[in-house]
Design a protein around this motif. Structure first.
Motif, PDB file in Angstrom:
ATOM      1  N   GLN A   1     -54.208 -30.176 -14.804  1.00 49.80           N
ATOM      2  CA  GLN A   1     -53.751 -29.145 -15.731  1.00 49.80           C
ATOM      3  C   GLN A   1     -54.756 -27.999 -15.834  1.00 49.80           C
ATOM      4  N   ASN A   2     -55.608 -27.873 -14.820  1.00 44.46           N
ATOM      5  CA  ASN A   2     -56.615 -26.804 -14.764  1.00 44.46           C
ATOM      6  C   ASN A   2     -57.579 -26.880 -15.946  1.00 44.46           C
TER       7      ASN A   2
ATOM      8  N   GLU B   1     -61.249 -15.881 -16.781  1.00 43.50           N
ATOM      9  CA  GLU B   1     -60.495 -16.830 -15.960  1.00 43.50           C
ATOM     10  C   GLU B   1     -60.693 -18.251 -16.468  1.00 43.50           C
TER      11      GLU B   1
ATOM     12  N   HIS C   1     -56.414 -22.681 -23.291  1.00 39.69           N
ATOM     13  CA  HIS C   1     -56.956 -21.353 -23.001  1.00 39.69           C
ATOM     14  C   HIS C   1     -56.480 -20.376 -24.067  1.00 39.69           C
TER      15      HIS C   1
ATOM     16  N   LYS D   1     -56.925 -20.318 -17.002  1.00 43.62           N
ATOM     17  CA  LYS D   1     -55.702 -19.660 -17.457  1.00 43.62           C
ATOM     18  C   LYS D   1     -54.495 -20.524 -17.117  1.00 43.62           C
ATOM     19  N   GLY D   2     -53.567 -20.597 -18.057  1.00 46.86           N
ATOM     20  CA  GLY D   2     -52.387 -21.439 -17.888  1.00 46.86           C
ATOM     21  C   GLY D   2     -52.502 -22.761 -18.609  1.00 46.86           C
ATOM     22  N   ASN D   3     -53.726 -23.183 -18.913  1.00 49.50           N
ATOM     23  CA  ASN D   3     -53.898 -24.411 -19.672  1.00 49.50           C
ATOM     24  C   ASN D   3     -53.604 -24.143 -21.144  1.00 49.50           C
ATOM     25  N   LYS D   4     -53.077 -25.140 -21.837  1.00 49.64           N
ATOM     26  CA  LYS D   4     -52.667 -24.952 -23.240  1.00 49.64           C
ATOM     27  C   LYS D   4     -53.843 -24.648 -24.157  1.00 49.64           C
TER      28      LYS D   4
ATOM     29  N   GLY E   1     -56.057 -17.242 -23.999  1.00 44.64           N
ATOM     30  CA  GLY E   1     -55.307 -16.081 -23.534  1.00 44.64           C
ATOM     31  C   GLY E   1     -56.166 -14.854 -23.355  1.00 44.64           C
TER      32      GLY E   1
END
Length: 412
Positions: A250-251, A340, A334, A329-332, A336
């Protein structure tokens, strides 16, 4: 190995589960001293007086019966007290044994209503499925459970979202934590095995509290394992969490002083602070204000913890839980923001085997000194990520950067 076929859950408890409060769920037995079997609480001397009086009065008169009983009561008073003492001791012993075998109490002073509601739901689940007080389980039964950790003995498992026990075998040991171990049980899940019974409950409580505060932490849910020894079923409460290897998918990447070599390998190259080619990299990284945007989510996490009475350092008797997570980015988790990768606080394992939390929050508010120490530790983790996650010690110039960052972000 993963979770296998379902087996029927034979309900050995009462037909109706009692409403459970935060002061003590009942595990499967009726209330002590219920009306139908309540013992006579009358003093022995009084009982003897009535019997003597009635016996004499039946052959003479009521007045003469009471006179004889009063005279004899003087001589029998001390022996009657001895009888009462024996019965009282027996009653206390019976209550202690019954209490030990039938009740599992989880007493916490929880000031947050949302957390209190969640824990009340957990208590109902535990009251229904935990059959034994932990101290009532024989050592030999504990030993058999320990042997099951090798993966050779099937164990039954139930969680609140299941209606039946399922069978599984312990898989690989995934991590050794603060007085607990995590084992693979398949389907991307890990089962915690705690050294002491109170640990799982306080972890559930703290986990829900952090979720409400918006601070990243592991996702856990209560679970009960059941195994058989010498023809009897024994149960133990614990919790299930996401397997630690799932975060990278999940990055997201775990970071703390006890990170595994595999986790450190995944962190390699995940720079928090990107540097343009036209800038001097060393000078840019060592300038504290250039870290503001990258560290903003982490600083907010620390301040939230501080203001809500939660420490991630060794205090009020519990183990240090300085743990962070690097999120892309894209992980819950993060925020926003433009970076990066960000680093966030990721505390868990709040309770060691020697200390039980008796209230929530643990403190009203932490001190400025505690805030400074927590910031320093998390900024050190950020520096390790930027510098070298595999390193054991920070170079002198990076220690200077950490000190400058703390000075910049500490609240006055």
């Amino acid at each position: 190995m993963g979770i296998k076929e379902s087996t029927t859950y034979n309900n050995t408890l009462n037909k109706e589960t009692q409403e459970v409060s935060m002061t003590g769920p009942t595990a499967g037995n009726p209330a002590l001293n219920s009306p139908q079997n309540a013992p006579n609480s009358e003093w022995t001397c009084v009982s003897w007086f009535k019997k003597i009086s009635d016996a004499v009065a039946s052959k003479t008169s009521r007045f003469f019966g009471r006179v004889v009983a009063a005279v004899l009561s003087v001589a029998t008073f001390i022996p009657s007290l001895g009888v009462d003492l024996v019965y009282a001791a027996k009653s206390l012993y019976d209550r202690k044994i019954t209490h030990l075998q039938s009740r599992v109490e989880w007493i916490r002073d929880i000031h947050d209503n949302d957390v209190k509601t969640t824990m009340a739901n957990h208590n109902r689940f535990l009251a229904k499925n935990v059959l034994h007080h932990p101290e009532a389980i024989p050592e030999a039964a504990h030993q058999q459970l320990a042997e099951a950790l090798n993966g050779d003995i099937p164990i039954e498992l139930i969680t609140p979202d299941q209606n039946a026990f399922t069978t599984f075998k312990f898989g690989e040991e995934l991590r050794i934590g603060e007085s607990r171990r995590y084992y693979d049980i398949g389907d991307g899940q890990a089962l915690a095995m705690n050294n002491r019974p109170h640990q799982f409950y306080d972890e559930l409580m703290m986990n829900r509290y952090l979720e409400k505060l918006g601070v990243p932490t592991i996702e856990i849910k209560p679970a009960v394992i059941r195994w058989e020894f010498e023809g009897e079923k024994y149960t133990m409460a614990t919790y299930i969490t996401t397997s630690f290897s799932e975060y990278a998918k999940q990055n997201a990447f775990l970071m703390h002083k006890k990170s595994t070599s595999e986790e450190n390998e995944l962190l390699d190259g995940k720079k928090l602070l990107a540097v343009d080619e036209d800038k001097d990299e060393d000078e840019y990284i060592r300038t504290p204000e250039n870290w503001d945007e990258v560290l903003k989510p982490l600083v907010n996490d620390v301040r939230t913890l501080i203001d809500n009475g939660v420490s991630t350092r060794a205090c009020y008797g519990i183990a240090a839980t300085h743990k962070a997570i690097v999120v892309g980015k894209g992980n819950k988790f993060h925020s926003g923001g433009p970076a990066e990768y960000e680093i966030r606080a990721f505390p868990y394992e709040f309770v060691d085997e020697t200390t039980q939390l008796d209230q929530l929050p643990p403190k009203k508010q932490l001190t400025a000194r505690e805030e400074e120490e927590i910031l320093q530790h998390y900024f050190e983790l950020a520096a390790f990520v930027q510098f070298n996650p595999k390193a054991w010690f920070l170079p002198k110039e990076w220690k200077k950067l950490v000190k400058d960052l703390v000075e910049r972000h500490i609240r006055r």
